[in-house]
Scaffold this motif. Structure first.
Motif, PDB file in Angstrom:
ATOM      1  N   LYS A 178       0.826  -1.215   0.000  1.00 47.31           N
ATOM      2  CA  LYS A 178       0.000   0.000   0.000  1.00 47.31           C
ATOM      3  C   LYS A 178       0.859   1.263   0.000  1.00 47.31           C
ATOM      4  CE  LYS A 178      -3.956  -1.866  -0.213  1.00 47.31           C
ATOM      5  NZ  LYS A 178      -4.764  -1.700  -1.406  1.00 47.31           N
ATOM      6  N   VAL A 179       1.961   1.263   0.742  1.00 47.89           N
ATOM      7  CA  VAL A 179       2.851   2.433   0.770  1.00 47.89           C
ATOM      8  C   VAL A 179       3.483   2.643  -0.599  1.00 47.89           C
ATOM      9  CG1 VAL A 179       5.026   3.287   1.723  1.00 47.89           C
ATOM     10  CG2 VAL A 179       3.268   2.399   3.249  1.00 47.89           C
ATOM     11  N   THR A 180       3.883   1.561  -1.244  1.00 45.90           N
ATOM     12  CA  THR A 180       4.462   1.678  -2.585  1.00 45.90           C
ATOM     13  C   THR A 180       3.437   2.209  -3.575  1.00 45.90           C
ATOM     14  OG1 THR A 180       5.930  -0.178  -2.094  1.00 45.90           O
ATOM     15  CG2 THR A 180       5.638   0.395  -4.405  1.00 45.90           C
ATOM     16  N   GLU A 181       2.196   1.721  -3.496  1.00 38.54           N
ATOM     17  CA  GLU A 181       1.145   2.224  -4.376  1.00 38.54           C
ATOM     18  C   GLU A 181       0.878   3.705  -4.132  1.00 38.54           C
ATOM     19  OE1 GLU A 181      -2.260  -0.220  -3.700  1.00 38.54           O
ATOM     20  OE2 GLU A 181      -1.318  -2.015  -4.540  1.00 38.54           O
ATOM     21  N   ALA A 182       0.857   4.120  -2.883  1.00 44.61           N
ATOM     22  CA  ALA A 182       0.625   5.533  -2.557  1.00 44.61           C
ATOM     23  C   ALA A 182       1.772   6.393  -3.074  1.00 44.61           C
ATOM     24  CB  ALA A 182       0.458   5.706  -1.054  1.00 44.61           C
ATOM     25  N   ALA A 183       3.002   5.909  -2.950  1.00 48.35           N
ATOM     26  CA  ALA A 183       4.151   6.672  -3.453  1.00 48.35           C
ATOM     27  C   ALA A 183       4.071   6.811  -4.971  1.00 48.35           C
ATOM     28  CB  ALA A 183       5.450   5.990  -3.052  1.00 48.35           C
ATOM     29  N   GLN A 184       3.657   5.756  -5.664  1.00 47.53           N
ATOM     30  CA  GLN A 184       3.518   5.843  -7.112  1.00 47.53           C
ATOM     31  C   GLN A 184       2.402   6.812  -7.513  1.00 47.53           C
ATOM     32  OE1 GLN A 184       5.496   4.614  -9.449  1.00 47.53           O
ATOM     33  NE2 GLN A 184       6.801   3.881  -7.793  1.00 47.53           N
ATOM     34  N   ARG A 185       1.301   6.789  -6.767  1.00 42.18           N
ATOM     35  CA  ARG A 185       0.210   7.735  -7.055  1.00 42.18           C
ATOM     36  C   ARG A 185       0.654   9.170  -6.804  1.00 42.18           C
ATOM     37  NH1 ARG A 185      -3.171   4.143  -4.316  1.00 42.18           N
ATOM     38  NH2 ARG A 185      -3.156   5.525  -2.519  1.00 42.18           N
ATOM     39  N   ALA A 186       1.465   9.385  -5.777  1.00 44.54           N
ATOM     40  CA  ALA A 186       1.907  10.745  -5.452  1.00 44.54           C
ATOM     41  C   ALA A 186       2.830  11.298  -6.527  1.00 44.54           C
ATOM     42  CB  ALA A 186       2.618  10.753  -4.102  1.00 44.54           C
ATOM     43  N   LEU A 187       3.499  10.428  -7.275  1.00 40.73           N
ATOM     44  CA  LEU A 187       4.395  10.889  -8.336  1.00 40.73           C
ATOM     45  C   LEU A 187       3.650  11.192  -9.632  1.00 40.73           C
ATOM     46  CD1 LEU A 187       7.410   8.480  -7.769  1.00 40.73           C
ATOM     47  CD2 LEU A 187       7.218  10.885  -7.123  1.00 40.73           C
ATOM     48  N   ASP A 188       2.384  10.860  -9.707  1.00 37.73           N
ATOM     49  CA  ASP A 188       1.580  11.139 -10.893  1.00 37.73           C
ATOM     50  C   ASP A 188       1.455  12.652 -11.066  1.00 37.73           C
ATOM     51  OD1 ASP A 188      -0.140  11.021 -13.027  1.00 37.73           O
ATOM     52  OD2 ASP A 188      -1.904  10.485 -11.835  1.00 37.73           O
ATOM     53  N   PRO A 189       1.769  13.187 -12.255  1.00 36.61           N
ATOM     54  CA  PRO A 189       1.722  14.649 -12.458  1.00 36.61           C
ATOM     55  C   PRO A 189       0.354  15.262 -12.186  1.00 36.61           C
ATOM     56  CG  PRO A 189       2.809  13.589 -14.312  1.00 36.61           C
ATOM     57  CD  PRO A 189       2.271  12.498 -13.441  1.00 36.61           C
ATOM     58  N   ARG A 190      -0.726  14.552 -12.521  1.00 39.44           N
ATOM     59  CA  ARG A 190      -2.063  15.099 -12.265  1.00 39.44           C
ATOM     60  C   ARG A 190      -2.328  15.211 -10.766  1.00 39.44           C
ATOM     61  NH1 ARG A 190      -5.602  11.022 -15.403  1.00 39.44           N
ATOM     62  NH2 ARG A 190      -3.961   9.754 -14.535  1.00 39.44           N
ATOM     63  N   VAL A 191      -1.901  14.213 -10.001  1.00 40.16           N
ATOM     64  CA  VAL A 191      -2.096  14.249  -8.549  1.00 40.16           C
ATOM     65  C   VAL A 191      -1.243  15.352  -7.933  1.00 40.16           C
ATOM     66  CG1 VAL A 191      -1.794  12.919  -6.428  1.00 40.16           C
ATOM     67  CG2 VAL A 191      -2.722  11.819  -8.456  1.00 40.16           C
ATOM     68  N   ARG A 192      -0.016  15.501  -8.396  1.00 41.92           N
ATOM     69  CA  ARG A 192       0.849  16.568  -7.874  1.00 41.92           C
ATOM     70  C   ARG A 192       0.252  17.943  -8.166  1.00 41.92           C
ATOM     71  NH1 ARG A 192       6.751  16.352  -9.463  1.00 41.92           N
ATOM     72  NH2 ARG A 192       6.882  17.764  -7.714  1.00 41.92           N
ATOM     73  N   ARG A 193      -0.268  18.125  -9.388  1.00 45.37           N
ATOM     74  CA  ARG A 193      -0.875  19.406  -9.753  1.00 45.37           C
ATOM     75  C   ARG A 193      -2.092  19.678  -8.872  1.00 45.37           C
ATOM     76  NH1 ARG A 193      -0.132  18.992 -14.792  1.00 45.37           N
ATOM     77  NH2 ARG A 193      -1.822  17.515 -15.176  1.00 45.37           N
ATOM     78  N   ARG A 194      -2.930  18.653  -8.643  1.00 44.06           N
ATOM     79  CA  ARG A 194      -4.103  18.809  -7.778  1.00 44.06           C
ATOM     80  C   ARG A 194      -3.683  19.178  -6.359  1.00 44.06           C
ATOM     81  NH1 ARG A 194      -6.623  13.577  -5.912  1.00 44.06           N
ATOM     82  NH2 ARG A 194      -4.891  13.871  -4.521  1.00 44.06           N
TER      83      ARG A 194
END
Length: 152
Positions: A102-118
């Motif tokens: 779950k931590v690895t999945e969350a870290a990958q989601r946090a690196l998504d440019p759309r999520v970072r922009r949001r």
């Protein structure tokens, strides 16, 4: 059947709880006790070993829970206690694997440019709201603390 992989065409063999990919590399250790063999050979010694590991892990987890409201790395210490338990107990190994996934999945989601922009937009909106509230407070009451401190 879950092969442990999201990639198509990737073969994964599972034997005795150990995952091995096509290159023969071991991804995870098998489930179960990691106590030395001479400890596992004697039932009473192994039981006392498990009790000792449980008590040490419990002390570390309790210290982490105490650190949650107090200064200190509470979650890190709690996961450290879980890692201590995972050296001996299968349930802790499974919980630790799930948490790592779950931590690895969350870290990958946090690196998504759309999520970072949001996240940047939400942080900016939050800062604007806090600045507006602080400005309103200063306009209405001036720079005055809400408590009264007399010069002594």
């Amino acid at each position: 059947m879950n092969t442990g992989s999201n990639e198509s065409g990737e073969a994964v063999t599972v034997a005795h709880g150990v995952t091995v990919d096509e290159s023969g590399r071991r991804d995870e250790q098998g489930l179960g006790s990691r106590a030395p063999e001479f400890v596992k050979a004697r039932r009473a010694l192994h039981l006392s070993w498990q009790v000792g590991v449980f008590v040490v892990g419990l002390a570390v987890v309790v210290a982490g829970v105490i650190m949650l409201p107090l200064p200190g790395p509470g979650w890190v210490v709690i996961f450290g206690g879980m890692a201590i338990w995972a050296t001996e107990f299968v349930w802790a190994q499974l919980v630790l694997r799930w948490t790592k996934r779950k931590v690895t999945e969350a870290a990958q989601r946090a690196l998504d440019p759309r999520v970072r922009r949001r996240n940047i937009i939400l942080t900016s909106v939050g800062l604007v709201i806090v600045a507006a509230l602080a400005g309103f407070y200063l306009w209405k009451f001036g720079f005055q603390m809400p408590w009264k401190i007399q010069d002594q």
